[in-house]
Design a protein around this motif. Structure first.
Motif, mmCIF file in Angstrom:
data_model
loop_
_atom_site.group_PDB
_atom_site.id
_atom_site.type_symbol
_atom_site.label_atom_id
_atom_site.label_comp_id
_atom_site.label_asym_id
_atom_site.label_seq_id
_atom_site.Cartn_x
_atom_site.Cartn_y
_atom_site.Cartn_z
ATOM 1 N N ILE A 218 -0.681 -6.873 6.902
ATOM 2 C CA ILE A 218 -1.869 -6.743 6.049
ATOM 3 C C ILE A 218 -2.955 -5.927 6.741
ATOM 4 N N ASN A 223 -6.176 -0.623 2.532
ATOM 5 C CA ASN A 223 -6.857 -1.373 1.481
ATOM 6 C C ASN A 223 -7.835 -0.434 0.780
ATOM 7 N N TYR A 239 -6.195 -8.783 -2.920
ATOM 8 C CA TYR A 239 -6.190 -8.562 -1.476
ATOM 9 C C TYR A 239 -7.132 -9.518 -0.765
#
Length: 304
Positions: A218, A223, A239
């Protein structure tokens, strides 16, 4: 239906306002050359293609060794000249020391306070001193040479017992080396072997491995919300929810390990025990949060 139309209208209006603001934001002076075509909201993000380094190379051939790109609301400067890169990391290293404060760093790095992502300053210098002297120094690493040798022997025995009597066998070594690094690290930090000798330790090891895997995945994934604020507000991929949940899991696992070692009355002098000993005399420099951040960094290095 009316509520849906109203929501769509509001989002569209908000997007247009952001686009207008983006197009009319003040321009920085003396910026390196930049591709002329920039889209509202996303800037030059549409130009990036895999592999990214080739895309940047093609742009540098057209625009020169130093160019500027706008990734959403963030300005980036790309340097492709080796001599200029050397100058960036020597003469101007302090100016360029900071990293972007991305959303994952807020939740997974204790609000940007661990060594990897912390802004340059007194806190970062203190973390670097601790890491250099108390974790990665030759004297500290030499204390755990026996554990490293034992883990290598375990791997060799596993290969011998599992594959030595077969005429030909393709063996995937990468996951074995990853397990080797992880087991060495766990032994250095906590004294736990995590090799199946104890079911509790084995279960903990599986949880830690999965946690580290998710954190790296992640944190390494892009993002869009880090470049486009509107994306964070809508959060279509959930997210923020996922990173907050992972942050809680990571913190609980590491804190449990620290508390368990803190409550031990005896045992070998592991890294965590050593840091907890320093915590007794320098609590401001060795708080639980700082120790947890250092453990995170060690896990990250084990997967590089």
């Amino acid at each position: 239906m009316d509520l849906l139309l109203l929501s769509i209208s509001l989002i569209s209006l908000f997007s247009l306002l952001l686009a207008f603001n983006f197009l009319h934001q003040p321009r920085h002076k003396n910026l390196p050359p930049s591709p002329s075509f920039s889209l509202p909201l996303i800037g030059h993000l549409h130009l990036l293609r895999h592999p990214v380094h080739r895309t940047l190379h093609n742009l540098s051939e057209k625009l020169g060794p130093v160019l500027s790109l706008r990734f959403g609301s963030c300005l980036a400067v790309v340097v492709s000249s080796s001599s200029l890169v050397q100058e960036c990391f020597t003469k101007n290293d302090i100016i360029l020391a900071n990293r972007p404060l991305v959303k994952s760093g807020k939740y997974l790095s204790y609000n940007y306070t661990n060594l990897v992502i912390s802004p340059y300053g007194e806190h970062w210098r203190n973390l670097r001193r601790i890491s250099t002297l108390e974790i990665f120094s030759i004297s500290r690493l030499n204390l755990f040479v026996g554990g490293r040798e034992d883990e290598v022997k375990r791997l060799l025995c596993k290969l011998w017992d599992g594959y030595s009597f077969e005429e030909f066998k393709v063996v995937e070594m990468f996951p074995m080396f990853m397990d080797l690094m992880f087991n060495i690290l766990m032994r250095m930090m906590s004294g736990k072997k995590n090799c199946g000798d104890d079911l509790k330790d084995e279960e903990r090891s599986k949880k830690f491995k999965e946690m580290v895997k998710q954190v790296l995945a992640i944190a390494g994934a892009g993002n869009p919300g880090d470049f486009i604020p509107l994306w964070n507000w809508i959060d279509p991929t959930c997210y923020n929810k996922r990173v907050k949940k992972l942050s809680k899991t990571s913190d609980e696992l590491i804190q449990q390990l620290i508390d368990e070692i803190r409550n031990q009355n005896d045992g070998e002098n592991t890294m965590i025990q050593h840091l907890l000993g320093l915590q007794n005399t320098q609590p401001e420099n060795y708080s639980d949060q700082i120790i947890k951040g250092l453990i995170q960094v060690c896990f990250s290095f084990s997967n590089i």
